[in-house]
Design an enzyme around this catalytic site. Structure first.
Site, mmCIF file in Angstrom:
data_model
loop_
_atom_site.group_PDB
_atom_site.id
_atom_site.type_symbol
_atom_site.label_atom_id
_atom_site.label_comp_id
_atom_site.label_asym_id
_atom_site.label_seq_id
_atom_site.Cartn_x
_atom_site.Cartn_y
_atom_site.Cartn_z
ATOM 1 N N CYS A 134 0.800 -1.226 0.000
ATOM 2 C CA CYS A 134 0.000 0.000 0.000
ATOM 3 C C CYS A 134 0.835 1.279 0.000
ATOM 4 C CB CYS A 134 -0.967 -0.011 1.175
ATOM 5 S SG CYS A 134 -0.184 -0.025 2.811
ATOM 6 N N HIS A 185 -2.269 0.839 7.041
ATOM 7 C CA HIS A 185 -2.727 0.826 5.646
ATOM 8 C C HIS A 185 -3.044 2.240 5.201
ATOM 9 C CE1 HIS A 185 -4.147 -1.182 2.043
ATOM 10 N NE2 HIS A 185 -5.224 -0.416 2.054
ATOM 11 N N HIS A 197 -6.159 1.963 -3.691
ATOM 12 C CA HIS A 197 -5.124 1.467 -2.775
ATOM 13 C C HIS A 197 -4.697 0.069 -3.211
ATOM 14 C CE1 HIS A 197 -8.145 -0.979 -0.211
ATOM 15 N NE2 HIS A 197 -8.793 -0.522 -1.249
#
Length: 237
Positions: A134, A185, A197
């Site tokens: 990510c 994240h 993402h």
């Protein structure tokens, strides 16, 4: 006298037979013409060049194949006289993904970059199209869109950004989540509550902040210094 009557009857019978044959021929001709009628309702249109004027898609089911994005019969019909084949495939694809109008997909530079990476599998520590995580994907996005270098990890990116309220989110802001403990994240905000993402389960994809999984894990949002200035330097179509 009898001969005249027989001649008249014969002529009358011949006339009746010819009339019947003519009607039969006419019916066969009509059937032949009708069998050649082709209805247009099953025709699907492919994508063409960028439109002179944006086309607004109606919400509804769509179909697609490997050559591009297509509109359903209902969608095509709803466009009236505007041909969907004139819409840009990127606009159509991301209008559907973001549940918005085609004319709202303005920054084709941004969406082209996302499209290049879309579907790339997730790999922890990965930084390439063979696998990416990510935070590395955020580095790719910021370098490609804003010309800026982000720190490597989600936690560092969180610290490097200025906190903003969710209601103030703009294209390019970062959204952060707690998936494994703390800031673990990060995603790139687009519009209409959607962000792109690199998710561990799906790879590079678009998700919704109100999705039950992400809404429970949402920590906050951040704006990186200089992103607004650099964003303005990229001309929209």
């Amino acid at each position: 006298m009898i001969r005249s009557i027989l001649l008249a009857v014969t002529l009358l019978m011949l006339g009746v037979i010819n009339s019947a044959e003519a009607q039969k021929s006419t019916k066969n001709g009509t059937a032949s013409v009708q069998s050649e009628v082709k209805f247009l309702e099953d025709i699907e249109f492919g994508m063409g060049p960028f439109p002179a004027e944006p086309i607004v898609l109606s919400k509804g089911p769509s179909t697609a194949n490997n050559s591009g994005v297509y509109a359903s019969k209902k969608t095509t019909a709803s466009l009236g006289s505007k041909l969907i084949e004139n819409a840009h495939s990127l606009q159509l694809k991301f209008a559907l993904l973001l549940n918005t109008e085609v004319e709202a997909i303005e920054n084709l530079h941004l969406f082209n970059l996302i499209d290049e990476w879309f579907g790339t599998r997730y790999r922890y520590g990965g930084t390439s199209k063979s696998g990416i995580d990510c935070s590395a994907f955020m580095q790719v996005m910021y370098a490609g869109i804003f010309g800026l270098s982000l720190p490597r990890t989600a936690r560092e990116q969180y610290k490097a950004t200025r906190r903003i309220d969710r209601s103030s989110l703009k294209e390019g802001d970062l959204v952060f989540f707690n998936t494994t403990g703390g800031v673990s994240h990060v995603g790139f905000y687009l519009q209409n509550n959607k962000f792109v993402h690199a998710a561990s389960s799906t790879g590079v994809t678009v998700s919704d902040l109100d999705d039950s999984y992400w809404s429970r894990r949402y920590i906050g949002s951040g704006r990186y210094e200089g992103s607004e200035t650099f964003a303005a330097s990229f001309a929209r179509p």
